[in-house]
Design an enzyme around this catalytic site. Structure first.
Site, PDB file in Angstrom:
ATOM      1  N   THR A 107       0.845  -1.189   0.000  1.00 50.64           N
ATOM      2  CA  THR A 107       0.000   0.000   0.000  1.00 50.64           C
ATOM      3  C   THR A 107       0.881   1.239   0.000  1.00 50.64           C
ATOM      4  OG1 THR A 107      -1.758   1.193   1.185  1.00 50.64           O
ATOM      5  CG2 THR A 107      -0.174  -0.004   2.535  1.00 50.64           C
ATOM      6  N   HIS A 113       2.469 -11.544  14.300  1.00 49.42           N
ATOM      7  CA  HIS A 113       3.553 -12.159  15.076  1.00 49.42           C
ATOM      8  C   HIS A 113       3.251 -13.619  15.426  1.00 49.42           C
ATOM      9  CE1 HIS A 113       7.251 -12.189  17.067  1.00 49.42           C
ATOM     10  NE2 HIS A 113       7.082 -11.232  17.964  1.00 49.42           N
TER      11      HIS A 113
END
Length: 405
Positions: free
Chosen positions: A316, A368
């Protein structure tokens, strides 16, 4: 014969759509394949074409949510096309003339200071505050508003106004916008999202574009932009760190041996994320051509659900809007997203000397649960290395061959 037009399925797992805009009016004559409505799904805005020619009768209003397979309009296929293309509508019956009502003079109501209105001094104070006398409860005789009442009065919101407009508008969110909102909230709640940052010296890419962009455009018909460099740098880094290209499905981790890169672009209905398939096999020209094609389709509202489904990693670019730094939100079910930002000239140490260089900050948001800190940092460093040394790492040392010059 009246043909029932039902909502077609825009794609797998989509059960309803929303009528965003009717492009025709009730009673219009429509041609077969003519676009009669724009419908919003939770993934894209699509046009609904007429299945036959005839006079249309609408069965749903703008803003209505309708299930896939539900009838939204009828088309009278036996109706003849009106001359001149004017809508074929029935002429309303003429009403009989009615006598004009006789005007009756109403008694004139005279409001005075003694009947509960504001005093001249109070009116002046209220006018300066932008408060109507009707909004104030007077404490004077017979409920009249005194100057003290006006001085102590405040607007209903509790703060003085400057007399400007204070209008509000309630507008329904489109189905696409509501779905995006739901997905963004779910990402924040359901992933262990972290962001790591780095900076990139864009001078080597600036030098390449300045030297070859004109010839590249003349030969291939597309510009040599930054997106091809970033896309190819990401595909290289994804091959080095495959966990960044993976995703979680329940208790399993899905690994991909291909890189389908989603490119976030701004469309008329909001943010859209079309996918560049097998970007690892594309050249600079191939990436730029695909980016241009998808951006045009998104801008014109022609992008399909299939073209926005199945990416493995997203890029993006907030820099086109002036963003210096941000933490992009992961595009589920993907596990990571790269954020590009604006390019600003900054002082930088190069070979022991302080020089002014075009610098871009880049950000990698990642889940994560599946990507460790070592892999996320290593991935972003690999992207930085490729962008700062594109000739060696992205072009194999042969610029003209890589650019197909």
């Amino acid at each position: 014969m009246a043909l029932e037009m039902k909502v077609p399925s825009p794609g797998e797992s989509i059960t309803e759509v929303e009528i965003a805009t009717w492009l025709v009016q009730d009673g219009d004559y429509v041609e077969k394949d003519q676009a009669i409505a724009e419908v919003d799904s939770d993934k894209a805005t699509l046009e609904l074409p007429a299945e036959a020619s005839g006079i249309i009768t609408l069965k749903a209003e703008e803003g209505d949510a309708v299930a896939v397979g539900e009838v939204v309009c009828l088309i009278d296929t036996d109706a003849a096309k009106p001359e001149g293309g004017a809508p074929a509508k029935e002429e309303a019956p003429k009403e009989e003339a009615k006598p004009a009502p006789v005007a009756v003079s109403a008694p004139v109501k005279t409001e005075t200071y003694a009947t509960g209105s504001a005093s001249p001094a109070a009116k002046k104070v209220l006018a300066e505050k932008g408060i109507a006398p009707a909004q104030v409860t007077g404490t004077g005789k017979d409920g009249r508003i005194t100057k003290a009442d006006a001085v102590n009065a405040v607007p209903s919101m509790g703060t003085p106004t400057t007399g400007g407009s204070r209008g509000t508008e309630r507008k329904k969110m489109s189905m696409l916008r509501r779905k995006v909102a739901e997905r963004l909230v779910s990402v924040k709640n359901e992933t262990a999202m972290l962001t790591t940052f780095n900076e990139v010296n864009m001078q080597p890419i600036f030098d390449l574009r300045n030297e070859y962009k004109v010839a590249f455009k003349e030969k291939h018909g597309v510009g040599l932009g930054f997106m091809s460099f970033f896309t190819l740098a990401c595909t290289r880094a994804l091959q080095m760190y495959p966990a960044v290209n993976a995703m979680i499905d329940g208790k399993e981790m899905i690994m991909h041996d291909f890189q389908d890169i989603s490119i976030a672009v701004s469309g008329p209905k909001g943010l859209m994320v079309p996918v560049i398939r097998n970007a690892e096999n594309l050249s600079f020209r191939g990436v730029e051509s695909e980016v241009k094609r998808l951006a045009i389709r998104a801008r014109d509202g022609q992008i399909t659900v299939d073209e926005m489904t199945g990416g493995t990693f997203t890029i993006t670019n907030g820099g086109v809007f002036g963003s210096m730094l941000s933490t992009p939100i992961i595009n589920p079910p993907q596990s990571a997203i790269l954020g590009m930002h604006n390019i600003v000239e900054r002082p930088m140490a190069v070979n022991g000397q302080v020089v002014i260089q075009p610098i871009m900050y880049v950000a990698l948001s990642y889940d994560h649960r599946i990507i460790d800190g070592k892999e996320s940092v290593g991935f972003l460093v690999a992207v930085k290395e490729a962008l700062e040394n594109p000739v060696e790492l992205l072009m194999n040392g042969d610029i003209k061959k890589a650019l197909e010059m």
